[in-house]
Design a protein around this motif. Structure first.
Motif, mmCIF file in Angstrom:
data_model
loop_
_atom_site.group_PDB
_atom_site.id
_atom_site.type_symbol
_atom_site.label_atom_id
_atom_site.label_comp_id
_atom_site.label_asym_id
_atom_site.label_seq_id
_atom_site.Cartn_x
_atom_site.Cartn_y
_atom_site.Cartn_z
ATOM 1 N N SER A 95 13.253 -52.045 -8.295
ATOM 2 C CA SER A 95 13.235 -52.293 -9.736
ATOM 3 C C SER A 95 14.073 -51.261 -10.471
ATOM 4 O O SER A 95 13.877 -50.052 -10.302
ATOM 5 N N TYR A 96 14.994 -51.765 -11.305
ATOM 6 C CA TYR A 96 15.914 -50.932 -12.070
ATOM 7 C C TYR A 96 15.941 -51.429 -13.520
ATOM 8 O O TYR A 96 15.465 -52.532 -13.813
ATOM 9 N N PRO A 97 16.504 -50.651 -14.451
ATOM 10 C CA PRO A 97 16.615 -51.133 -15.830
ATOM 11 C C PRO A 97 17.311 -52.486 -15.908
ATOM 12 O O PRO A 97 18.228 -52.774 -15.119
ATOM 13 N N ILE A 98 16.907 -53.289 -16.861
ATOM 14 C CA ILE A 98 17.439 -54.654 -16.949
ATOM 15 C C ILE A 98 18.940 -54.660 -17.230
ATOM 16 O O ILE A 98 19.631 -55.645 -16.936
ATOM 17 N N ASP A 99 19.473 -53.556 -17.766
ATOM 18 C CA ASP A 99 20.893 -53.481 -18.071
ATOM 19 C C ASP A 99 21.612 -52.416 -17.239
ATOM 20 O O ASP A 99 22.676 -51.949 -17.578
ATOM 21 N N LEU A 100 21.000 -52.042 -16.104
ATOM 22 C CA LEU A 100 21.598 -51.032 -15.226
ATOM 23 C C LEU A 100 21.235 -51.381 -13.782
ATOM 24 O O LEU A 100 20.549 -50.640 -13.083
ATOM 25 N N LYS A 101 21.743 -52.532 -13.342
ATOM 26 C CA LYS A 101 21.320 -53.119 -12.071
ATOM 27 C C LYS A 101 22.216 -52.759 -10.891
ATOM 28 O O LYS A 101 21.807 -52.914 -9.743
ATOM 29 N N ASP A 102 23.455 -52.350 -11.156
ATOM 30 C CA ASP A 102 24.335 -51.942 -10.062
ATOM 31 C C ASP A 102 25.435 -51.042 -10.609
ATOM 32 O O ASP A 102 25.461 -50.743 -11.813
ATOM 33 N N CYS A 103 26.347 -50.608 -9.741
ATOM 34 C CA CYS A 103 27.341 -49.619 -10.160
ATOM 35 C C CYS A 103 28.302 -50.147 -11.225
ATOM 36 O O CYS A 103 28.880 -49.362 -11.978
ATOM 37 N N LEU A 104 28.457 -51.461 -11.342
ATOM 38 C CA LEU A 104 29.316 -52.021 -12.376
ATOM 39 C C LEU A 104 28.781 -51.748 -13.777
ATOM 40 O O LEU A 104 29.550 -51.708 -14.743
ATOM 41 N N HIS A 105 27.478 -51.545 -13.908
ATOM 42 C CA HIS A 105 26.865 -51.340 -15.223
ATOM 43 C C HIS A 105 27.032 -49.920 -15.736
ATOM 44 O O HIS A 105 26.684 -49.636 -16.884
ATOM 45 N N TYR A 106 27.543 -49.020 -14.910
ATOM 46 C CA TYR A 106 27.803 -47.649 -15.365
ATOM 47 C C TYR A 106 28.721 -47.628 -16.592
ATOM 48 O O TYR A 106 28.545 -46.822 -17.502
ATOM 49 N N ASN A 127 28.873 -52.015 -3.335
ATOM 50 C CA ASN A 127 29.738 -52.457 -2.243
ATOM 51 C C ASN A 127 31.184 -52.124 -2.620
ATOM 52 O O ASN A 127 31.450 -51.622 -3.717
ATOM 53 N N TYR A 128 32.104 -52.365 -1.713
ATOM 54 C CA TYR A 128 33.494 -51.958 -1.969
ATOM 55 C C TYR A 128 34.059 -52.622 -3.218
ATOM 56 O O TYR A 128 34.652 -51.951 -4.082
ATOM 57 N N LYS A 129 33.859 -53.935 -3.361
ATOM 58 C CA LYS A 129 34.454 -54.661 -4.485
ATOM 59 C C LYS A 129 33.874 -54.187 -5.818
ATOM 60 O O LYS A 129 34.617 -53.973 -6.781
ATOM 61 N N LYS A 130 32.560 -54.004 -5.871
ATOM 62 C CA LYS A 130 31.941 -53.503 -7.105
ATOM 63 C C LYS A 130 32.401 -52.077 -7.399
ATOM 64 O O LYS A 130 32.705 -51.730 -8.546
ATOM 65 N N TRP A 131 32.416 -51.252 -6.358
ATOM 66 C CA TRP A 131 32.782 -49.848 -6.527
ATOM 67 C C TRP A 131 34.179 -49.703 -7.130
ATOM 68 O O TRP A 131 34.409 -48.942 -8.058
ATOM 69 N N MET A 132 35.113 -50.492 -6.614
ATOM 70 C CA MET A 132 36.491 -50.385 -7.096
ATOM 71 C C MET A 132 36.637 -50.856 -8.544
ATOM 72 O O MET A 132 37.545 -50.426 -9.260
ATOM 73 N N LYS A 133 35.740 -51.722 -8.994
ATOM 74 C CA LYS A 133 35.787 -52.202 -10.378
ATOM 75 C C LYS A 133 35.000 -51.305 -11.325
ATOM 76 O O LYS A 133 35.114 -51.448 -12.545
ATOM 77 N N SER A 134 34.213 -50.408 -10.788
ATOM 78 C CA SER A 134 33.339 -49.554 -11.603
ATOM 79 C C SER A 134 34.056 -48.262 -11.961
ATOM 80 O O SER A 134 35.171 -47.995 -11.516
ATOM 81 N N ILE A 190 30.255 -39.439 -11.052
ATOM 82 C CA ILE A 190 29.835 -39.064 -9.703
ATOM 83 C C ILE A 190 28.357 -39.387 -9.575
ATOM 84 O O ILE A 190 27.547 -38.984 -10.405
ATOM 85 N N ASP A 191 28.013 -40.133 -8.543
ATOM 86 C CA ASP A 191 26.644 -40.582 -8.293
ATOM 87 C C ASP A 191 26.159 -39.918 -6.996
ATOM 88 O O ASP A 191 26.730 -40.130 -5.935
ATOM 89 N N ALA A 192 25.077 -39.143 -7.106
ATOM 90 C CA ALA A 192 24.648 -38.291 -5.997
ATOM 91 C C ALA A 192 23.714 -38.960 -4.996
ATOM 92 O O ALA A 192 23.334 -38.318 -4.009
ATOM 93 N N HIS A 193 23.351 -40.230 -5.205
ATOM 94 C CA HIS A 193 22.433 -40.822 -4.226
ATOM 95 C C HIS A 193 22.467 -42.341 -4.248
ATOM 96 O O HIS A 193 22.253 -42.965 -5.291
ATOM 97 N N CYS A 194 22.702 -42.923 -3.093
ATOM 98 C CA CYS A 194 22.440 -44.351 -2.866
ATOM 99 C C CYS A 194 22.008 -44.539 -1.421
ATOM 100 O O CYS A 194 22.216 -43.666 -0.576
ATOM 101 N N ASP A 195 21.403 -45.683 -1.134
ATOM 102 C CA ASP A 195 20.887 -45.969 0.205
ATOM 103 C C ASP A 195 21.635 -47.112 0.886
ATOM 104 O O ASP A 195 21.048 -47.895 1.637
ATOM 105 N N VAL A 196 22.920 -47.191 0.638
ATOM 106 C CA VAL A 196 23.744 -48.230 1.255
ATOM 107 C C VAL A 196 23.707 -48.146 2.779
ATOM 108 O O VAL A 196 23.621 -49.172 3.470
#
Length: 308
Positions: A265-276, A30-37, A4-10
């Motif tokens: 700027s985000y960690p080099i290995d934590l750039k979007d929801c797929l990296h969770y 986005n929807y496609k990334k979210w469904m794969k994460s 569960i992720d409590a904050h994004c600015d989509v």
């Protein structure tokens, strides 16, 4: 492991740039990334930027509410609007949940009816300020550093009555402790540990201890400037903040508030929801399974104020 992720600015990105939530590569969520994460539930913040005129701010907030429903909820059978703890617990295996939140009460001016309207439209966590001052309280960027106003106390009391989280991220230092005195459901949706990174928005040990004592909730954010005083950062920096809060006795008080789509700027290995997925596997090497489960999703569910 569900997240569960409590904050994004989509919502802000959709409003400002007219992007496709389904597949835009400009979005970290986005929807496609979210469904794969592994993200089971995502909170979407209403954030009206300070360049919007005061008289237009509430209308822009309503536009973002509309974007939430028309672009995120209504087009997809497998995304459910989350209004309560009951909704969280009833999500089916193939379903994802979306929570609507507010980042900054500047949009309501001095009108409590506007706050009640946003709650009726689905807002379930309310950040009292962004960095600037408003009628509720000073933000952390205001040199005056004033605490809750009389109207601000009315706002918190309304949130208590409605069983809505009072979000202290971005709040002034004095405002934070004013909230701790009267809020029934305090949380910091996206803040980190000041002892590990000096960013003004991070919380010091006194603040974190207060959140833990009040049975509040704290979302560790992934924005690099909140993780370390120099870049680049990695997910090891995120883990440092998590372990620090656990060592303070906060294993039942923390989770994630990535702030995806809200910074540069985000960690080099934590750039979007797929990296969770990979990040959580790494985190599992440092904490036991019970703590991992609490941090990933259970704490958020346990502390969600509105029951049904």
């Amino acid at each position: 492991m569900n997240i569960i992720d409590a904050h994004c600015d989509v919502l802000f990105q959709l409003w400002e740039k007219d992007l496709s939530f389904f597949s835009s590569n400009e979005l970290q969520v986005n929807y496609k990334k979210w469904m794969k994460s592994s993200v089971k539930v995502q909170c979407f913040a209403i954030f009206v930027p300070d360049y919007v005129s005061e008289e237009s701010q509430f209308n822009i907030a309503l536009e973002m509410v509309d974007l939430f429903y028309t672009h995120i909820i209504e087009p997809y059978d497998d995304i459910k609007f989350i209004s309560s703890k009951e909704d969280l617990l009833e999500l089916k295996e193939n379903e994802r949940g979306a929570v609507l939140t507010l980042e900054g009460c500047h949009v309501i001016g001095r009108d409590i009816a506007k706050l009640k309207t946003l709650i009726r439209l689905g807002v379930r966590a309310v950040g009292l300020t962004w960095n600037q001052a408003n009628a509720v309280c000073d933000g952390i960027g205001e040199s005056r550093g004033a605490g809750l106003s009389i109207f601000g106390k009315e706002v918190v009391e309304t949130l208590n009555k409605e069983r809505i989280w009072t979000d202290v991220s971005h709040l002034s230092y004095q405002g934070f402790f004013d909230v701790m005195e009267i809020a029934s459901y305090p949380m910091a949706s996206h803040s980190n540990v000041k002892q590990l990174c000096s960013h003004r928005r991070n919380l010091d040990e006194k603040q974190i201890s207060s959140l833990i004592e009040r049975k509040g909730w704290m979302g560790i954010t992934f924005v690099s400037s909140f993780l370390a005083d120099k870049e680049p950062t990695t997910y090891q920096d995120v883990i440092r903040h998590i372990l620090y809060v656990i060592q303070m006795g906060g294993s039942s008080s923390i989770g994630f508030g990535s702030d995806f789509d809200g910074a540069t700027s985000y960690p080099i290995d934590l750039k979007d929801c797929l990296h969770y997925n990979r990040f959580v596997k790494e985190l599992a090497h440092y904490i036991d399974q019970a703590d991992l489960q609490r941090i990933c999703y259970q704490n958020f569910i346990d502390k969600f104020p509105r029951l049904r």
